[in-house]
Scaffold this motif. Structure first.
Motif, PDB file in Angstrom:
ATOM      1  N   ILE A  97       0.818  -1.214   0.000  1.00 49.09           N
ATOM      2  CA  ILE A  97       0.000   0.000   0.000  1.00 49.09           C
ATOM      3  C   ILE A  97       0.851   1.264   0.000  1.00 49.09           C
ATOM      4  O   ILE A  97       0.609   2.185  -0.773  1.00 49.09           O
ATOM      5  CB  ILE A  97      -0.972  -0.021   1.206  1.00 49.09           C
ATOM      6  N   PHE A  98       1.847   1.335   0.868  1.00 49.64           N
ATOM      7  CA  PHE A  98       2.596   2.579   1.024  1.00 49.64           C
ATOM      8  C   PHE A  98       3.891   2.636   0.219  1.00 49.64           C
ATOM      9  O   PHE A  98       4.328   3.721  -0.151  1.00 49.64           O
ATOM     10  CB  PHE A  98       2.894   2.843   2.498  1.00 49.64           C
ATOM     11  N   ALA A  99       4.515   1.496  -0.062  1.00 53.17           N
ATOM     12  CA  ALA A  99       5.775   1.498  -0.801  1.00 53.17           C
ATOM     13  C   ALA A  99       5.616   1.047  -2.242  1.00 53.17           C
ATOM     14  O   ALA A  99       6.575   1.076  -3.010  1.00 53.17           O
ATOM     15  CB  ALA A  99       6.802   0.619  -0.084  1.00 53.17           C
ATOM     16  N   GLY A 100       4.427   0.593  -2.603  1.00 60.47           N
ATOM     17  CA  GLY A 100       4.191   0.184  -3.981  1.00 60.47           C
ATOM     18  C   GLY A 100       4.864  -1.118  -4.383  1.00 60.47           C
ATOM     19  O   GLY A 100       5.047  -1.386  -5.569  1.00 60.47           O
ATOM     20  N   VAL A 101       5.210  -1.951  -3.414  1.00 63.11           N
ATOM     21  CA  VAL A 101       5.844  -3.236  -3.716  1.00 63.11           C
ATOM     22  C   VAL A 101       4.804  -4.150  -4.362  1.00 63.11           C
ATOM     23  O   VAL A 101       3.677  -4.262  -3.877  1.00 63.11           O
ATOM     24  CB  VAL A 101       6.425  -3.876  -2.433  1.00 63.11           C
ATOM     25  N   THR A 102       5.197  -4.787  -5.464  1.00 65.60           N
ATOM     26  CA  THR A 102       4.289  -5.681  -6.179  1.00 65.60           C
ATOM     27  C   THR A 102       4.900  -7.060  -6.452  1.00 65.60           C
ATOM     28  O   THR A 102       4.171  -8.016  -6.667  1.00 65.60           O
ATOM     29  CB  THR A 102       3.870  -5.086  -7.545  1.00 65.60           C
ATOM     30  N   ARG A 103       6.211  -7.146  -6.461  1.00 65.99           N
ATOM     31  CA  ARG A 103       6.888  -8.380  -6.854  1.00 65.99           C
ATOM     32  C   ARG A 103       7.208  -9.273  -5.665  1.00 65.99           C
ATOM     33  O   ARG A 103       7.640  -8.805  -4.611  1.00 65.99           O
ATOM     34  CB  ARG A 103       8.197  -8.065  -7.592  1.00 65.99           C
ATOM     35  N   TYR A 104       7.005 -10.567  -5.837  1.00 65.18           N
ATOM     36  CA  TYR A 104       7.260 -11.564  -4.810  1.00 65.18           C
ATOM     37  C   TYR A 104       8.671 -11.394  -4.239  1.00 65.18           C
ATOM     38  O   TYR A 104       8.859 -11.334  -3.029  1.00 65.18           O
ATOM     39  CB  TYR A 104       7.087 -12.973  -5.413  1.00 65.18           C
ATOM     40  N   GLY A 105       9.662 -11.308  -5.122  1.00 66.03           N
ATOM     41  CA  GLY A 105      11.053 -11.186  -4.683  1.00 66.03           C
ATOM     42  C   GLY A 105      11.320  -9.920  -3.892  1.00 66.03           C
ATOM     43  O   GLY A 105      12.143  -9.921  -2.968  1.00 66.03           O
ATOM     44  N   ASP A 106      10.630  -8.847  -4.223  1.00 65.81           N
ATOM     45  CA  ASP A 106      10.803  -7.594  -3.480  1.00 65.81           C
ATOM     46  C   ASP A 106      10.191  -7.692  -2.080  1.00 65.81           C
ATOM     47  O   ASP A 106      10.766  -7.190  -1.116  1.00 65.81           O
ATOM     48  CB  ASP A 106      10.200  -6.417  -4.247  1.00 65.81           C
ATOM     49  N   PHE A 107       9.031  -8.352  -1.974  1.00 63.11           N
ATOM     50  CA  PHE A 107       8.461  -8.580  -0.644  1.00 63.11           C
ATOM     51  C   PHE A 107       9.442  -9.412   0.184  1.00 63.11           C
ATOM     52  O   PHE A 107       9.730  -9.093   1.331  1.00 63.11           O
ATOM     53  CB  PHE A 107       7.125  -9.335  -0.723  1.00 63.11           C
ATOM     54  N   GLN A 108       9.950 -10.474  -0.402  1.00 64.72           N
ATOM     55  CA  GLN A 108      10.857 -11.369   0.307  1.00 64.72           C
ATOM     56  C   GLN A 108      12.109 -10.613   0.741  1.00 64.72           C
ATOM     57  O   GLN A 108      12.543 -10.709   1.885  1.00 64.72           O
ATOM     58  CB  GLN A 108      11.216 -12.566  -0.578  1.00 64.72           C
ATOM     59  N   HIS A 109      12.680  -9.826  -0.130  1.00 63.79           N
ATOM     60  CA  HIS A 109      13.892  -9.060   0.178  1.00 63.79           C
ATOM     61  C   HIS A 109      13.630  -8.023   1.269  1.00 63.79           C
ATOM     62  O   HIS A 109      14.379  -7.920   2.239  1.00 63.79           O
ATOM     63  CB  HIS A 109      14.427  -8.373  -1.092  1.00 63.79           C
ATOM     64  N   LEU A 145      -7.972  -9.092  -0.714  1.00 63.58           N
ATOM     65  CA  LEU A 145      -7.177  -7.923  -0.371  1.00 63.58           C
ATOM     66  C   LEU A 145      -6.111  -7.606  -1.412  1.00 63.58           C
ATOM     67  O   LEU A 145      -5.623  -6.477  -1.478  1.00 63.58           O
ATOM     68  CB  LEU A 145      -6.507  -8.112   0.992  1.00 63.58           C
ATOM     69  N   MET A 146      -5.735  -8.608  -2.192  1.00 62.43           N
ATOM     70  CA  MET A 146      -4.752  -8.389  -3.256  1.00 62.43           C
ATOM     71  C   MET A 146      -5.178  -9.176  -4.489  1.00 62.43           C
ATOM     72  O   MET A 146      -5.914 -10.156  -4.382  1.00 62.43           O
ATOM     73  CB  MET A 146      -3.347  -8.815  -2.811  1.00 62.43           C
ATOM     74  N   THR A 147      -4.705  -8.705  -5.621  1.00 61.09           N
ATOM     75  CA  THR A 147      -4.879  -9.445  -6.867  1.00 61.09           C
ATOM     76  C   THR A 147      -3.497  -9.846  -7.363  1.00 61.09           C
ATOM     77  O   THR A 147      -2.494  -9.238  -6.993  1.00 61.09           O
ATOM     78  CB  THR A 147      -5.579  -8.595  -7.944  1.00 61.09           C
ATOM     79  N   ARG A 148      -3.468 -10.858  -8.205  1.00 63.99           N
ATOM     80  CA  ARG A 148      -2.215 -11.274  -8.830  1.00 63.99           C
ATOM     81  C   ARG A 148      -2.450 -11.302 -10.325  1.00 63.99           C
ATOM     82  O   ARG A 148      -3.371 -11.980 -10.807  1.00 63.99           O
ATOM     83  CB  ARG A 148      -1.800 -12.652  -8.341  1.00 63.99           C
ATOM     84  N   ASP A 149      -1.632 -10.561 -11.061  1.00 56.70           N
ATOM     85  CA  ASP A 149      -1.821 -10.503 -12.511  1.00 56.70           C
ATOM     86  C   ASP A 149      -1.002 -11.579 -13.213  1.00 56.70           C
ATOM     87  O   ASP A 149      -0.269 -12.346 -12.578  1.00 56.70           O
ATOM     88  CB  ASP A 149      -1.535  -9.099 -13.053  1.00 56.70           C
ATOM     89  N   ASP A 150      -1.122 -11.627 -14.544  1.00 57.67           N
ATOM     90  CA  ASP A 150      -0.439 -12.660 -15.329  1.00 57.67           C
ATOM     91  C   ASP A 150       1.084 -12.569 -15.228  1.00 57.67           C
ATOM     92  O   ASP A 150       1.777 -13.563 -15.389  1.00 57.67           O
ATOM     93  CB  ASP A 150      -0.872 -12.571 -16.801  1.00 57.67           C
ATOM     94  N   ALA A 151       1.607 -11.376 -14.961  1.00 57.94           N
ATOM     95  CA  ALA A 151       3.052 -11.199 -14.822  1.00 57.94           C
ATOM     96  C   ALA A 151       3.543 -11.611 -13.430  1.00 57.94           C
ATOM     97  O   ALA A 151       4.737 -11.609 -13.161  1.00 57.94           O
ATOM     98  CB  ALA A 151       3.427  -9.748 -15.091  1.00 57.94           C
ATOM     99  N   GLY A 152       2.605 -11.961 -12.533  1.00 58.95           N
ATOM    100  CA  GLY A 152       2.975 -12.376 -11.188  1.00 58.95           C
ATOM    101  C   GLY A 152       3.034 -11.235 -10.184  1.00 58.95           C
ATOM    102  O   GLY A 152       3.461 -11.430  -9.050  1.00 58.95           O
ATOM    103  N   ASP A 153       2.611 -10.040 -10.577  1.00 56.44           N
ATOM    104  CA  ASP A 153       2.608  -8.906  -9.656  1.00 56.44           C
ATOM    105  C   ASP A 153       1.394  -8.959  -8.741  1.00 56.44           C
ATOM    106  O   ASP A 153       0.299  -9.336  -9.166  1.00 56.44           O
ATOM    107  CB  ASP A 153       2.582  -7.580 -10.432  1.00 56.44           C
ATOM    108  N   TYR A 154       1.612  -8.574  -7.506  1.00 58.67           N
ATOM    109  CA  TYR A 154       0.547  -8.497  -6.509  1.00 58.67           C
ATOM    110  C   TYR A 154       0.200  -7.033  -6.289  1.00 58.67           C
ATOM    111  O   TYR A 154       1.081  -6.205  -6.090  1.00 58.67           O
ATOM    112  CB  TYR A 154       1.008  -9.117  -5.183  1.00 58.67           C
TER     113      TYR A 154
END
Length: 158
Positions: A33-45, A66-75
């Protein structure tokens, strides 16, 4: 998620905890919500969360709406998740008051002007009021039998 551990509670806080009551869940939502993180690896990092827990939490957030996941894998956070912004700000303010001995690690600012953003409790008639002046009353969805079972017992003189 916590599982169905609050079945006997007639309370929106308890219902909300069923969805967001696990600490990693709120941190994932904070970053989305606040940092705009969308990628699995970025959340993990960013979070240092184990991959199995992250996978489970993201799947739960998608399942809960609460979240959607698109075809590119972004949340991406949904409108439901965005509705948690005030709760996250309130939790931050509380944490800043009680657990930030060196000061606030972040500031919430108005995107348009840069002014500081704070939450307040407001009365429809009197405007801002101290949180200590807020009381609880039964709402329209409170079952009458729940209230009857929860009434304080009067002390009986013997």
């Amino acid at each position: 998620m916590l599982g169905k551990t609050y079945d006997g509670q007639i309370c929106s806080i308890a219902r909300s905890l069923e969805i967001v009551g696990e600490r990693w869940t709120l941190l994932i939502l904070r970053d989305a919500i606040f940092a705009g993180v969308t990628r699995y690896g970025d959340f993990q990092h960013n979070l240092g969360i184990s991959t199995n827990i992250l996978k489970t939490r993201l799947a739960s957030l998608v399942e809960a709406g609460l979240m959607t996941r698109d075809d590119a894998g972004d949340y991406r956070p949904t409108a439901m998740a965005e509705g948690l912004r005030p709760a996250l700000i309130a939790l931050t303010e509380w944490g800043d008051t009680w657990f930030a001995p060196d000061g606030r690690p972040i500031d919430y600012r108005h995107a348009d002007c840069g002014g500081a953003v704070r939450l307040e409790t407001r009365c429809d008639h009197h405007g801002p009021i101290p949180p200590t002046e807020v009381v609880v009353r039964p709402g329209p969805a409170m079952p009458p039998d729940y209230l009857a079972a929860r009434r304080p017992r009067r002390k009986v003189d013997s």
